[in-house]
Design a protein around this motif. Structure first.
Motif, PDB file in Angstrom:
ATOM      1  N   CYS A   3      23.131  -1.203  14.254  1.00 38.32           N
ATOM      2  CA  CYS A   3      23.711   0.044  13.747  1.00 38.32           C
ATOM      3  C   CYS A   3      22.746   1.188  14.024  1.00 38.32           C
ATOM      4  O   CYS A   3      21.717   1.327  13.353  1.00 38.32           O
ATOM      5  N   GLY A   4      23.077   2.014  15.017  1.00 36.23           N
ATOM      6  CA  GLY A   4      22.218   3.118  15.395  1.00 36.23           C
ATOM      7  C   GLY A   4      21.991   4.127  14.289  1.00 36.23           C
ATOM      8  O   GLY A   4      20.946   4.782  14.237  1.00 36.23           O
ATOM      9  N   GLU A   5      22.966   4.270  13.374  1.00 36.36           N
ATOM     10  CA  GLU A   5      22.811   5.220  12.272  1.00 36.36           C
ATOM     11  C   GLU A   5      21.660   4.812  11.357  1.00 36.36           C
ATOM     12  O   GLU A   5      20.949   5.667  10.825  1.00 36.36           O
ATOM     13  N   LEU A   6      21.468   3.521  11.165  1.00 34.52           N
ATOM     14  CA  LEU A   6      20.331   3.061  10.371  1.00 34.52           C
ATOM     15  C   LEU A   6      19.023   3.427  11.053  1.00 34.52           C
ATOM     16  O   LEU A   6      18.090   3.942  10.421  1.00 34.52           O
ATOM     17  N   ALA A   7      18.946   3.156  12.340  1.00 34.96           N
ATOM     18  CA  ALA A   7      17.718   3.450  13.084  1.00 34.96           C
ATOM     19  C   ALA A   7      17.379   4.933  13.037  1.00 34.96           C
ATOM     20  O   ALA A   7      16.203   5.306  12.952  1.00 34.96           O
ATOM     21  N   ALA A   8      18.382   5.783  13.059  1.00 34.56           N
ATOM     22  CA  ALA A   8      18.155   7.228  13.027  1.00 34.56           C
ATOM     23  C   ALA A   8      17.480   7.671  11.733  1.00 34.56           C
ATOM     24  O   ALA A   8      16.774   8.684  11.705  1.00 34.56           O
ATOM     25  N   CYS A   9      17.694   6.930  10.660  1.00 39.28           N
ATOM     26  CA  CYS A   9      17.082   7.238   9.356  1.00 39.28           C
ATOM     27  C   CYS A   9      15.849   6.376   9.079  1.00 39.28           C
ATOM     28  O   CYS A   9      15.332   6.382   7.968  1.00 39.28           O
ATOM     29  N   ARG A  10      15.405   5.616  10.072  1.00 37.05           N
ATOM     30  CA  ARG A  10      14.286   4.683   9.937  1.00 37.05           C
ATOM     31  C   ARG A  10      14.569   3.575   8.923  1.00 37.05           C
ATOM     32  O   ARG A  10      13.660   3.039   8.293  1.00 37.05           O
TER      33      ARG A  10
ATOM     34  N   ALA B  41       9.168   0.244  -3.732  1.00 36.64           N
ATOM     35  CA  ALA B  41       7.804  -0.127  -3.386  1.00 36.64           C
ATOM     36  C   ALA B  41       7.423   0.568  -2.080  1.00 36.64           C
ATOM     37  O   ALA B  41       8.262   0.740  -1.193  1.00 36.64           O
ATOM     38  N   PRO B  42       6.154   0.968  -1.955  1.00 33.82           N
ATOM     39  CA  PRO B  42       5.698   1.622  -0.729  1.00 33.82           C
ATOM     40  C   PRO B  42       5.458   0.615   0.383  1.00 33.82           C
ATOM     41  O   PRO B  42       5.410  -0.600   0.127  1.00 33.82           O
ATOM     42  N   PRO B  43       5.279   1.071   1.606  1.00 33.35           N
ATOM     43  CA  PRO B  43       4.977   0.141   2.701  1.00 33.35           C
ATOM     44  C   PRO B  43       3.565  -0.415   2.612  1.00 33.35           C
ATOM     45  O   PRO B  43       2.686   0.157   1.970  1.00 33.35           O
ATOM     46  N   ARG B  44       3.387  -1.578   3.254  1.00 35.92           N
ATOM     47  CA  ARG B  44       2.083  -2.197   3.403  1.00 35.92           C
ATOM     48  C   ARG B  44       1.399  -2.529   2.075  1.00 35.92           C
ATOM     49  O   ARG B  44       0.181  -2.497   1.957  1.00 35.92           O
ATOM     50  N   VAL B  45       2.223  -2.846   1.071  1.00 39.69           N
ATOM     51  CA  VAL B  45       1.730  -3.302  -0.227  1.00 39.69           C
ATOM     52  C   VAL B  45       2.492  -4.575  -0.602  1.00 39.69           C
ATOM     53  O   VAL B  45       3.718  -4.627  -0.495  1.00 39.69           O
ATOM     54  N   LEU B  46       1.770  -5.595  -1.033  1.00 38.35           N
ATOM     55  CA  LEU B  46       2.379  -6.868  -1.400  1.00 38.35           C
ATOM     56  C   LEU B  46       3.529  -6.689  -2.382  1.00 38.35           C
ATOM     57  O   LEU B  46       3.400  -6.017  -3.396  1.00 38.35           O
ATOM     58  N   ASN B  47       4.688  -7.261  -2.061  1.00 28.60           N
ATOM     59  CA  ASN B  47       5.755  -7.379  -3.057  1.00 28.60           C
ATOM     60  C   ASN B  47       6.468  -8.714  -2.875  1.00 28.60           C
ATOM     61  O   ASN B  47       6.458  -9.298  -1.796  1.00 28.60           O
ATOM     62  N   ALA B  48       7.047  -9.195  -3.965  1.00 28.12           N
ATOM     63  CA  ALA B  48       7.678 -10.509  -3.957  1.00 28.12           C
ATOM     64  C   ALA B  48       8.838 -10.528  -4.936  1.00 28.12           C
ATOM     65  O   ALA B  48       8.844  -9.774  -5.916  1.00 28.12           O
TER      66      ALA B  48
ATOM     67  N   PRO C  22       2.322   3.372  10.268  1.00 29.41           N
ATOM     68  CA  PRO C  22       1.292   4.100   9.524  1.00 29.41           C
ATOM     69  C   PRO C  22       1.234   5.592   9.793  1.00 29.41           C
ATOM     70  O   PRO C  22       0.788   6.352   8.937  1.00 29.41           O
ATOM     71  N   TRP C  23       1.680   6.036  10.983  1.00 34.51           N
ATOM     72  CA  TRP C  23       1.609   7.470  11.289  1.00 34.51           C
ATOM     73  C   TRP C  23       2.802   8.259  10.737  1.00 34.51           C
ATOM     74  O   TRP C  23       2.876   9.475  10.888  1.00 34.51           O
ATOM     75  N   VAL C  24       3.738   7.577  10.070  1.00 37.14           N
ATOM     76  CA  VAL C  24       4.908   8.229   9.485  1.00 37.14           C
ATOM     77  C   VAL C  24       4.702   8.384   7.979  1.00 37.14           C
ATOM     78  O   VAL C  24       4.228   7.461   7.318  1.00 37.14           O
ATOM     79  N   ASN C  25       5.031   9.553   7.433  1.00 36.63           N
ATOM     80  CA  ASN C  25       4.971   9.725   5.983  1.00 36.63           C
ATOM     81  C   ASN C  25       6.051   8.863   5.336  1.00 36.63           C
ATOM     82  O   ASN C  25       7.239   9.076   5.585  1.00 36.63           O
ATOM     83  N   PRO C  26       5.685   7.901   4.503  1.00 32.44           N
ATOM     84  CA  PRO C  26       6.694   6.998   3.939  1.00 32.44           C
ATOM     85  C   PRO C  26       7.546   7.680   2.885  1.00 32.44           C
ATOM     86  O   PRO C  26       7.110   8.629   2.232  1.00 32.44           O
ATOM     87  N   LEU C  27       8.757   7.183   2.734  1.00 31.69           N
ATOM     88  CA  LEU C  27       9.659   7.726   1.722  1.00 31.69           C
ATOM     89  C   LEU C  27       9.109   7.459   0.319  1.00 31.69           C
ATOM     90  O   LEU C  27       9.121   8.336  -0.545  1.00 31.69           O
TER      91      LEU C  27
END
Length: 279
Positions: free
Chosen positions: A28-35, A87-94, A114-119
């Motif tokens: 789904c290209g629409e998903l990719a457009a929003c990351r 939860a933010p990126p690159r942090v353990l979650n389970a 890492p070079w993108v400001n995370p949501l």
């Protein structure tokens, strides 16, 4: 009983009674457009479990039925119907489904290098104060369109609505001028030895009023949120610089590299050195 941090390993288990519906960005290209990397609706039963040691993007979960155990901010929490967490990126979650309980939820995982400001960032709550069911309703609508007419314009509208909703959930304090100003100031001066009374004076609140407000808006106490912001900044420094831990620790408000390392490992699930090695 959920494992300790040291016992956790990257794992994906569904089990025979779990039912899942997902869409991925490659389809789904629409998903990719929003990351957005992928999203879905899960109806789970034990032994369902997910462990993500260093996920690539922000994560949202909207619980619609039952309850499960989730590891966020370095601590195990019970998540029941009507709760929304992130939860933010690159942090353990389970995520573990307990025995004898049907746990249903909608979820969204972003793809944020890492070079993108995370949501989900330093100002985001662990639990949303409002918006229960919104993500689930949107993904349910998207599913109906995807499995039906699959009209491109309708898909675009559903995905745009979802992205706008997650963005609003991740930044609730922007609707509270005093709280927003406080955390902007704190973010610029993380090395200061902030105390609860000091934070409260900045926004002309009593410490107890500030505590209740932060718990409602962010799902954390003021001091827990301060620690979260410090760890988020430390992640950035570990990813983007070669500074030693002895230099990073005081910059984000820790008295020693040892104290910093312990706090970082507790929250992220990896030592600072291991985290940097995977950047």
């Amino acid at each position: 009983m959920p494992e300790t941090h040291q016992q956790l390993a990257e794992i994906t288990i569904d089990g025979p009674r779990t039912r899942r519906w997902t869409i991925e960005a490659k389809d789904c290209g629409e998903l990719a457009a929003c990351r957005i990397a992928r999203l879905g609706l899960d109806e789970t039963r034990a032994p369902y479990r997910r462990v993500r040691l260093r996920p690539d993007g922000s994560f949202f979960l909207d619980c619609t039925e039952g309850h499960g155990r989730i590891l966020l901010d370095g601590r195990w929490q019970r998540l029941g119907a009507g709760a929304v967490c992130m939860a933010p990126p690159r942090v353990l979650n389970a995520f573990f489904a307990p025995t004898g309980v049907r746990w249903s939820f909608a979820w969204v995982r972003y793809d944020e290098p890492p070079w993108v400001n995370p949501l989900v960032g330093a100002g985001s709550p662990v639990h949303a104060a409002s918006g229960a069911g919104e993500i689930a309703r949107i993904i349910t609508g998207l599913r109906a369109e995807w499995e039906g007419a699959r009209d491109a314009q309708m898909i675009h509208h559903w995905v745009s609505l979802l992205h706008a909703t997650t963005r609003r959930l991740a930044q609730p304090w922007r609707n509270n001028d005093r709280l927003g100003s406080l955390w902007i100031e704190v973010a610029a001066h993380l090395a200061e030895k902030w105390t609860l009374p000091q934070l409260a004076r900045r926004v002309h609140m009593s410490p107890e009023h500030l505590r209740r407000t932060c718990l409602r808006e962010l799902g954390r106490s003021p001091m827990q949120h301060l620690s979260y912001m410090r760890i988020q900044r430390a992640q950035e420094l570990l990813e983007k610089t070669n500074d030693k831990l002895e230099a990073i620790a005081p910059e984000v408000g820790y008295e020693s590299a040892l104290t910093f390392s312990r706090a970082f490992t507790r929250c992220v699930g990896l030592t600072p050195s291991h985290y940097r090695a995977h950047r």
